[in-house]
Enzyme design. Structure first.
Site, PDB file in Angstrom:
ATOM      1  N   ASP A  63      13.411 -60.464  57.386  1.00 11.08           N
ATOM      2  CA  ASP A  63      13.955 -61.838  57.749  1.00 11.08           C
ATOM      3  C   ASP A  63      14.514 -62.422  56.773  1.00 11.08           C
ATOM      4  O   ASP A  63      15.168 -63.314  56.375  1.00 11.08           O
ATOM      5  CB  ASP A  63      13.248 -62.590  58.756  1.00 11.08           C
ATOM      6  N   SER A  64      14.036 -61.607  55.344  1.00  7.27           N
ATOM      7  CA  SER A  64      14.819 -62.428  54.150  1.00  7.27           C
ATOM      8  C   SER A  64      16.168 -62.376  53.962  1.00  7.27           C
ATOM      9  O   SER A  64      16.748 -63.062  53.092  1.00  7.27           O
ATOM     10  CB  SER A  64      13.985 -61.666  52.808  1.00  7.27           C
ATOM     11  N   GLU A 134       4.297 -62.168  61.355  1.00  4.43           N
ATOM     12  CA  GLU A 134       3.512 -63.058  60.288  1.00  4.43           C
ATOM     13  C   GLU A 134       2.206 -63.740  61.130  1.00  4.43           C
ATOM     14  O   GLU A 134       2.586 -63.978  62.240  1.00  4.43           O
ATOM     15  CB  GLU A 134       4.165 -63.989  59.723  1.00  4.43           C
ATOM     16  N   GLU A 199       1.062 -60.782  51.066  1.00  5.51           N
ATOM     17  CA  GLU A 199       2.121 -61.586  50.170  1.00  5.51           C
ATOM     18  C   GLU A 199       1.538 -62.819  49.323  1.00  5.51           C
ATOM     19  O   GLU A 199       0.938 -63.666  50.072  1.00  5.51           O
ATOM     20  CB  GLU A 199       3.355 -61.922  50.805  1.00  5.51           C
TER      21      GLU A 199
HETATM   22  O1  KIV Z   1      11.457 -60.504  54.819  1.00  7.36           O
HETATM   23  C1  KIV Z   1      10.969 -59.697  53.872  1.00  7.36           C
HETATM   24  O2  KIV Z   1      11.434 -59.394  53.281  1.00  7.36           O
HETATM   25  C2  KIV Z   1       9.557 -59.611  53.735  1.00  7.36           C
HETATM   26  C3  KIV Z   1       8.996 -59.033  52.625  1.00  7.36           C
HETATM   27  C4  KIV Z   1       8.953 -60.042  51.527  1.00  7.36           C
HETATM   28  C5  KIV Z   1       7.539 -58.490  52.833  1.00  7.36           C
HETATM   29  O3  KIV Z   1       8.751 -60.226  54.863  1.00  7.36           O
END
Ligand code: KIV
Length: 316
Positions: A63-64, A134, A199
């Protein structure tokens, strides 16, 4: 539209194709054998192909993407439909890596039934092979596992909790919080999570949890003792327009490379040096002759005097 030869769907055979498909159980086997797990995010067809063909074990449609692809300030705004769209593009590119889709904020924070229904969409509609959630949502992990959906947990600095955490801060820095994090990780594993992303936690905390956990830990900002490592693709190649976090290593400077290519292109257009004759399509000699003959007969017509003058003006 691009007429460049483009092969959509299943990519052609690659050298890495002889490597076996990565599955969730294969990750546990890698931990057992002490083989490091490589993981990277990807959000589109081209990037996912490069990542897969480079032999990376796990691709996370993270979701980044809300930040690095869509330009949002944090990860909270991205929707299930947007995540599905990107997961499908990645699915079309990947042959070997395990594809994990991130469940976005709000898609699993209500009832377990809602979380399950959304997770099913990632598998059924987008071809994800696992979902990532998460937080210590043990009941949901159990329900997903019962529904045959492999789960990757995500603990420590969980970006979807940015408002509760009051920013992005390193977690598990005290004896009590390390103990809690370890208990959460164990509970996720017992509920069926096949791996846990850690993380933003101190190296020592991550090392202790990694040693205690029966399933692999995949670290990001969690030191070198995790069973695997993950980075955001855009961090890796410097496409984030922001200073890198401490844990990021830049392996390439795509920003400079792309900027220079784009500037060269613009200059070539402005100087009319692009496209060259060799980059143009041509008529056959006979078609050229026929067209010239038609043009000449048009110019000979009485009502074409004005056109002929315009033509001769231009030709001179
Ligand atoms: O969304 C993402 O890129 C992540 C990674 C940072 C693990 O959750």
């Amino acid at each position: 539209m691009s007429l460049t030869q483009f092969r959509a769907g299943a990519p052609p055979a690659q050298p890495g194709d002889s490597l076996p498909k990565v599955t969730m159980p294969a990750l546990s086997e890698m931990k057992r054998q002490g083989k490091p797990i490589s993981a990277l995010t990807a959000y589109d067809y081209a990037t996912a192909r490069l990542v897969d063909e480079a032999g990376v074990d796990l691709i996370l449609v993270g979701d980044s993407l809300a930040m690095v692809v869509l330009g949002h300030e944090n990860t909270l705004a991205v929707t299930v439909d947007e995540m599905l769209h990107h997961t499908r593009a990645v699915r079309r590119a990947v042959r070997r890596a395990l594809i994990v889709a991130d469940m976005p904020f709000g898609s699993y924070h209500g009832t377990v039934a809602e979380g399950l229904a959304n997770a099913v969409r990632f598998v059924k509609e987008a071809g994800a092979e696992a979902v990532k959630i998460e937080g210590p949502r043990v009941e949901l992990v159990r329900a997903l596992t019962d529904a045959e959906i492999p789960v990757v947990g995500h603990l420590g600095l969980t970006p979807q909790s940015v408002h509760r955490m009051g920013g992005y801060h390193v977690q598990a820095r005290t004896v009590e919080t390390v103990r809690q994090l370890q208990a959460d990780a164990l509970a996720l594993a017992e509920a069926g999570a096949g791996a846990v992303v850690l993380e933003g936690v101190p190296r020592e905390s991550a090392a202790q949890i990694t040693a205690a956990l029966p399933v692999p830990t995949i670290g990001i900002g969690a030191g070198p003792d995790c069973d695997g490592q993950i980075l955001v693709f855009h961090d890796l190649v410097n496409l984030t327009f922001a200073p890198a976090a401490k844990f990021v290593r830049r392996y390439a400077d795509a920003s400079t490379l792309f900027r220079s290519a784009i500037e060269h292109y613009r200059e070539d257009v402005e100087h009319r040096t692009f496209p060259a004759d060799a980059e143009s399509y041509h008529l056959s000699a006979s078609a050229r002759q026929a067209i010239r003959a038609v043009a000449d007969s048009d110019l000979d017509a009485p009502d074409a005097i004005v056109n002929r003058e315009a033509f001769e003006d231009r030709a001179s």
